[in-house]
Design a protein around this motif. Structure first.
Motif, mmCIF file in Angstrom:
data_model
loop_
_atom_site.group_PDB
_atom_site.id
_atom_site.type_symbol
_atom_site.label_atom_id
_atom_site.label_comp_id
_atom_site.label_asym_id
_atom_site.label_seq_id
_atom_site.Cartn_x
_atom_site.Cartn_y
_atom_site.Cartn_z
ATOM 1 N N TRP A 266 40.006 48.187 45.442
ATOM 2 C CA TRP A 266 40.299 48.468 44.023
ATOM 3 C C TRP A 266 39.017 48.551 43.190
ATOM 4 O O TRP A 266 38.918 49.346 42.264
ATOM 5 N N TRP A 267 38.026 47.741 43.545
ATOM 6 C CA TRP A 267 36.734 47.796 42.848
ATOM 7 C C TRP A 267 36.105 49.183 43.012
ATOM 8 O O TRP A 267 35.558 49.755 42.060
ATOM 9 N N ASP A 268 36.229 49.734 44.220
ATOM 10 C CA ASP A 268 35.593 51.029 44.501
ATOM 11 C C ASP A 268 36.216 52.195 43.740
ATOM 12 O O ASP A 268 35.535 53.198 43.526
ATOM 13 N N VAL A 269 37.479 52.099 43.365
ATOM 14 C CA VAL A 269 38.101 53.242 42.658
ATOM 15 C C VAL A 269 38.008 53.105 41.142
ATOM 16 O O VAL A 269 38.446 53.995 40.412
ATOM 17 N N ARG A 270 37.433 52.004 40.658
ATOM 18 C CA ARG A 270 37.543 51.715 39.216
ATOM 19 C C ARG A 270 36.906 52.776 38.328
ATOM 20 O O ARG A 270 37.347 52.975 37.200
ATOM 21 N N ASP A 271 35.856 53.452 38.822
ATOM 22 C CA ASP A 271 35.192 54.458 37.986
ATOM 23 C C ASP A 271 35.827 55.838 38.106
ATOM 24 O O ASP A 271 35.632 56.687 37.244
ATOM 25 N N ARG A 272 36.556 56.059 39.183
ATOM 26 C CA ARG A 272 37.165 57.373 39.399
ATOM 27 C C ARG A 272 38.551 57.474 38.782
ATOM 28 O O ARG A 272 39.110 58.537 38.663
ATOM 29 N N HIS A 273 39.137 56.329 38.449
ATOM 30 C CA HIS A 273 40.489 56.319 37.881
ATOM 31 C C HIS A 273 40.489 55.447 36.634
ATOM 32 O O HIS A 273 39.500 54.793 36.323
ATOM 33 N N GLN A 274 41.634 55.472 35.939
ATOM 34 C CA GLN A 274 41.763 54.642 34.737
ATOM 35 C C GLN A 274 42.095 53.223 35.181
ATOM 36 O O GLN A 274 43.270 52.859 35.241
ATOM 37 N N VAL A 275 41.066 52.448 35.499
ATOM 38 C CA VAL A 275 41.282 51.083 35.975
ATOM 39 C C VAL A 275 40.669 50.099 34.987
ATOM 40 O O VAL A 275 39.483 50.206 34.660
ATOM 41 N N LEU A 276 41.467 49.169 34.509
ATOM 42 C CA LEU A 276 40.890 48.021 33.813
ATOM 43 C C LEU A 276 40.819 46.906 34.838
ATOM 44 O O LEU A 276 41.850 46.432 35.325
ATOM 45 N N PHE A 277 39.602 46.517 35.207
ATOM 46 C CA PHE A 277 39.394 45.539 36.273
ATOM 47 C C PHE A 277 39.061 44.192 35.637
ATOM 48 O O PHE A 277 38.010 44.032 35.021
ATOM 49 N N LEU A 278 39.962 43.252 35.771
ATOM 50 C CA LEU A 278 39.759 41.927 35.164
ATOM 51 C C LEU A 278 39.649 40.853 36.233
ATOM 52 O O LEU A 278 40.098 41.039 37.371
ATOM 53 N N PHE A 279 39.069 39.728 35.836
ATOM 54 C CA PHE A 279 38.954 38.567 36.723
ATOM 55 C C PHE A 279 39.733 37.394 36.132
ATOM 56 O O PHE A 279 39.625 37.110 34.925
ATOM 57 N N TYR A 280 40.480 36.743 37.011
ATOM 58 C CA TYR A 280 41.246 35.542 36.630
ATOM 59 C C TYR A 280 40.342 34.550 35.901
ATOM 60 O O TYR A 280 40.713 33.980 34.864
ATOM 61 N N GLU A 281 39.145 34.356 36.443
ATOM 62 C CA GLU A 281 38.231 33.348 35.899
ATOM 63 C C GLU A 281 37.802 33.700 34.470
ATOM 64 O O GLU A 281 37.610 32.804 33.644
ATOM 65 N N ASP A 282 37.642 35.012 34.201
ATOM 66 C CA ASP A 282 37.283 35.432 32.835
ATOM 67 C C ASP A 282 38.437 35.191 31.866
ATOM 68 O O ASP A 282 38.213 34.817 30.713
ATOM 69 N N ILE A 283 39.651 35.432 32.336
ATOM 70 C CA ILE A 283 40.808 35.216 31.442
ATOM 71 C C ILE A 283 40.913 33.728 31.129
ATOM 72 O O ILE A 283 41.202 33.332 30.001
ATOM 73 N N LYS A 284 40.629 32.919 32.141
ATOM 74 C CA LYS A 284 40.664 31.463 31.951
ATOM 75 C C LYS A 284 39.578 31.029 30.955
ATOM 76 O O LYS A 284 39.838 30.214 30.067
ATOM 77 N N ARG A 285 38.384 31.594 31.108
ATOM 78 C CA ARG A 285 37.245 31.184 30.280
ATOM 79 C C ARG A 285 37.388 31.672 28.839
ATOM 80 O O ARG A 285 37.122 30.920 27.902
#
Ligand code: A3P
Length: 293
Positions: free
Chosen positions: A177-196
């Motif tokens: 999923w990380w690899d396709v993030r720039d080619r598609h409309q991907v919002l890539f989030l991290f659990y740890e960031d949401i927690k912080r």
């Protein structure tokens, strides 16, 4: 034949263990017709799926928590690969849903129905660090009576790093999923960031969804989607699921909701071995996780 092997109640598709009923329904899943205005919530299991679902629904409902109580969270966003006959499958539920639809999946990029790519859908991916994910999945498999018994923690460690768990390898999933993030409309989030910093991350989700809610509504969504609130909420805590499917006397669905619980499970030797495996499997990827706050 796409059935290659059996594993407990599971079978494999392209080396990825999946529920037998999902494999039985595989052609319906692969032929699923996505629509251009679909939003797909994508996660590896135990990475905060329920949390991001509640966040997305609160945003869709403009922060109205009463409207989020309309049904249990499992029914609000059709789960594409879910099947348990004679109940309607995830595809059936999605087909019956009016647009714009929010759907969810645990499928890797390799197994995702191709119509999602062809229709340039929006993908909201949440990733969680592997060690906490492993711990969470271990306890989930102890209480979940549909998934295979996890065995001892030592045994589960091997099962997990070898990707022999439902939905396959954590490593393949997050890097795919990380690899396709720039080619598609991907919002890539991290659990740890949401927690912080939940407000900052929830704002990103809101903007990605094309919504504009005021600060007070954002603050309310932060409060309503906290672990403590969601643990008490019968529409999110799986308390309506029968004990024969999820035995929450063994482990709660809303178990701890923290970053770094792996430290209470990994021995020093296991941690060293894990770090070595991690470096090997992740060497080609630029993705960076944090595993403690
Ligand atoms: P733990 O087992 O570490 O507690 P999923 O929904 O993908 O199955 O993920 C479940 C994990 O997300 C569980 O982790 C659960 O406690 C955690 N979780 C659920 N809601 C949460 C919330 N509001 N805040 C933080 N973690 C949450």
């Amino acid at each position: 034949d796409h059935r290659t092997e059996t594993l407990g109640t599971e079978m494999e598709v392209a080396g990825v263990p999946l529920q037998a009923a999902t494999v039985d329904n595989w052609s319906q899943i692969q032929n699923f017709e996505a629509k251009p205005d679909d939003l797909l919530i994508c996660t590896y299991p135990k990475s905060g799926t329920t949390w991001i679902q509640e966040i997305v629904d609160m945003i869709e409902q403009d922060g109205d928590e009463v409207r989020c109580q309309r049904s249990i969270i499992q029914h609000r966003h059709p789960f594409i690969e879910w099947a348990r006959p004679p109940q309607p499958s995830g595809v059936d539920r999605a087909n019956a849903m009016p647009s714009p639809r929010t759907l969810r999946t645990h499928l890797s990029t390799a197994l995702l129905p191709t119509s999602f790519w062809e229709n340039h859908c929006k993908f909201l991916y949440v990733a969680r660090n592997a060690k906490d994910c492993m711990v969470s999945y271990y306890h989930f498999q102890r209480m979940n009576q549909v998934l295979p018994e996890p065995g001892t923690w030592e045994e589960y460690f091997e099962t997990f790093v070898n990707g022999k768990v439902a939905w396959g390898s954590w490593f393949d999933h997050v890097t795919g999923w990380w690899d396709v993030r720039d080619r598609h409309q991907v919002l890539f989030l991290f659990y740890e960031d949401i927690k912080r910093n939940p407000k900052q991350e929830i704002r990103k989700v809101m903007q990605f969804m094309g919504k504009d809610l005021g600060e007070a509504v954002l603050d309310k969504i932060v409060r309503e989607t906290s672990f403590e609130k969601m643990k008490e909420n019968p529409m999110t805590n799986r308390s309506t699921v029968p004990k024969s499917l999820m035995d929450q006397s063994i482990s709660s669905f809303m178990r701890k909701g923290t970053v770094g619980d792996w430290k209470n499970h990994f021995t020093v030797a296991q941690n060293e071995r894990f770090e070595k495996i991690y470096r090997e499997k992740m060497q080609g990827s630029s993705i960076r996780f944090c595993a403690e706050l």
